[in-house]
Design an enzyme around this catalytic site. Structure first.
Site, PDB file in Angstrom:
ATOM      1  N   CYS B 131       0.794  -1.326  -0.015  1.00  0.00           N
ATOM      2  CA  CYS B 131      -0.112  -0.099   0.054  1.00  0.00           C
ATOM      3  C   CYS B 131       0.773   1.260  -0.110  1.00  0.00           C
ATOM      4  CB  CYS B 131      -0.910  -0.029   1.271  1.00  0.00           C
ATOM      5  SG  CYS B 131      -0.091  -0.341   2.918  1.00  0.00           S
ATOM      6  N   HIS B 248      -2.850   6.508   4.502  1.00  0.00           N
ATOM      7  CA  HIS B 248      -1.470   6.616   4.649  1.00  0.00           C
ATOM      8  C   HIS B 248      -0.816   8.079   4.254  1.00  0.00           C
ATOM      9  CE1 HIS B 248      -1.606   2.622   5.995  1.00  0.00           C
ATOM     10  NE2 HIS B 248      -0.905   1.921   4.760  1.00  0.00           N
TER      11      HIS B 248
END
Lengths: 338, 338
Positions: B131, B248
């Site tokens: 990710c 994130h």
């Protein structure tokens, strides 16, 4: 001891750092003859404890410094700009935690572990560096001395207490509100949700500079050079607020002129003043904001070689932003003045 | 459309990414003929909704893939290592979100905005990158194409949902416990307090490597080179868990071979696929985890020149780790397979 005791003023006594000043002066048995607690009119009349005795907070005026030998300022840059001159006029020496005078050529900017010799050059005011800078230079100075640091790339994870007691309150309340699934929490301080979020803007209130950086980032870039006494060190910084109450964490990448191994860095830092190495990955031990809170040391871990360049080191540096990042460093400076 | 509809399996359907798979397949109107939801025995029998219809989750076995054209895997590396071969044997093409095959020479590692051409080289499995790597390479590819990136220094601020649904639950419960001033919260997942704290260890369970890095850091360092198709790019990473539910954030410093200005980078990224530039400091607008959650784009802001080197840029890159960081990227790959 009694003979060297001094009259001491704390400006901004009721703030997040003010409270720390009192606790640190107590625990270090700083020789206080008279203690004068000063704050804005709004806070005047409040009581604060020092060594078991209640002290009344007085309103800060230009006459507040008569008879004061050392004045610890932590009430923001505009207050310092206005009142430090009165304090100097009254014969006080000021240790100023604000950014007001830090980059003035004739004002020493001091971290006692790094450049204690600069204190002697003062003309009535010694500047205490920015919190995120202090912990970084404490950790990097021993490396710089041995391997000469050429460049620093730092990203910070800064606690909300750097923005004061109200910021702690706002984080706690907003967090509770998010957990409860409530909408429409009213923020007073942060421009965006800080609960369960990270904000790449410090301070939250001040404008970005034309080069795209925040003033906090510029402080790290400029103050580092001045404290280390080396204008050749190049620094780039990204400073970020995280939903942490206390202690700043920093991801620091350094490039050195001379090759130095991770093992050598660990050894160096283990014996350096003010530093505690916490670097035991096998046991999942590394510096943590929650562990550093309320403690004096600069904690360093995750020390490893940067494999993307020939001579580089990555470090994780954590320290209590209100203590070593502010009050403790200022009190250490005051101790050297005695 | 009906003719190209395929039989699709989702392995790990009940996990954090599994749920996102269903929402993304729905919203993108992926042509599904038969949908087969697979998970561990523990989750078998659960119902999940897809396009308004209830589907029962079945236990994953080696016979689960008969008649399946495309299998989306997101159940961890060991499950992928065990079951991807059965899926291939059954004639399925697998898009695998785990790290199991990512660095295998004969397995393409694909971000559709960056290296779509690599999909054609597959032998039954295409790997979905990590990710934190995906969002970084989406943002950096346009810069690399124009100015050639030599080196990347990245520090991450990663959401707990990267560690699964249980991690979200643990963060919420521990946060409530800290707010209530309760002691002795029992953690099952994180080795240290994650509420109001930041942990420089991802994943939280896996051992550090002999060079001092975590596997997440090594993924960013290795996968970036493979996806960008350039082994000369040097990367160093520090990956950090923050108390954020979703999305994130990354502080990324790049050094380029050719000088490129911040204005040029902004212009480039504004027209690049999959990217949304949010960079209006005057109005305190920059990418935020809370804003990116549930959205598809990679958000880029705080674009500024790094004044510590001649040719450098700092960026702040934020994206939903469960969508572009996982499910969306995998579904995009599946779409290209059709």
């Amino acid at each position: 001891m009694e003979e060297m005791a001094v009259n001491l003023a704390v400006v901004g006594a009721t703030g997040a750092v003010g409270e720390e000043f009192l606790r640190i002066l107590e625990s270090r048995k700083f020789p206080v003859k008279e203690l004068r607690l000063l704050a804005s009119r709004r806070s005047a009349g409040k009581k604060m404890q020092f060594c078991g005795v209640d002290y009344t907070v007085h309103e800060l005026t230009k006459h507040s410094f008569q008879g004061i030998k050392i004045a610890l300022f932590s009430a923001g840059a505009s207050i310092s700009r206005e009142y430090v001159p009165y304090a100097i006029e009254s014969g006080s020496v000021c240790v100023d935690n604000s950014s007001a005078f830090r980059m003035d050529d004739d004002v020493p900017l001091v971290v006692p572990e790094v450049n204690p010799q600069d204190i002697a050059k003062h003309h009535g005011v010694i500047a205490n560096p920015n919190c995120s800078t202090i912990q970084m230079v404490v950790a990097l100075k021993p490396i710089h001395d041995v391997a000469r640091i050429k460049r620093i790339v730092v990203s910070t994870y800064q606690a909300v207490s750097g923005a004061g007691l109200k910021a702690i309150d706002e984080l706690r309340k907003e967090t509770a509100s998010v957990l409860d699934g409530k909408e429409g929490f009213r923020r007073n301080l942060f421009p965006h949700q800080i609960a369960f979020n990270v904000l790449p803007q410090i301070p939250q209130s001040s404008a970005f500079l034309p080069n795209g950086y925040t003033s906090e980032e510029m402080k790290m870039m400029n103050e580092t050079k001045k404290i280390m006494g080396d204008n050749n060190i190049r620094v780039t910084a990204t400073t970020v607020r995280v939903p942490v109450i206390r202690s700043h964490s920093e991801s620091v990448n350094v490039e050195t002129e001379k090759k130095i191994s991770a093992a050598e860095v660990k050894k160096l830092l283990s014996v350096a003043p003010g530093i505690r190495v916490v670097d035991d990955p096998a046991n999942q031990l590394y510096p943590l904001a929650t562990d550093a809170a309320g403690r004096d040391d600069v904690f360093v871990g995750r020390i490893r070689e940067d494999e993307s360049i020939e001579k580089g080191i990555n470090l994780w540096i954590v320290s209590d932003n209100l203590r070593k990042g502010a009050a403790l460093n200022a009190v250490q400076i005051a101790e050297m003045l005695l």
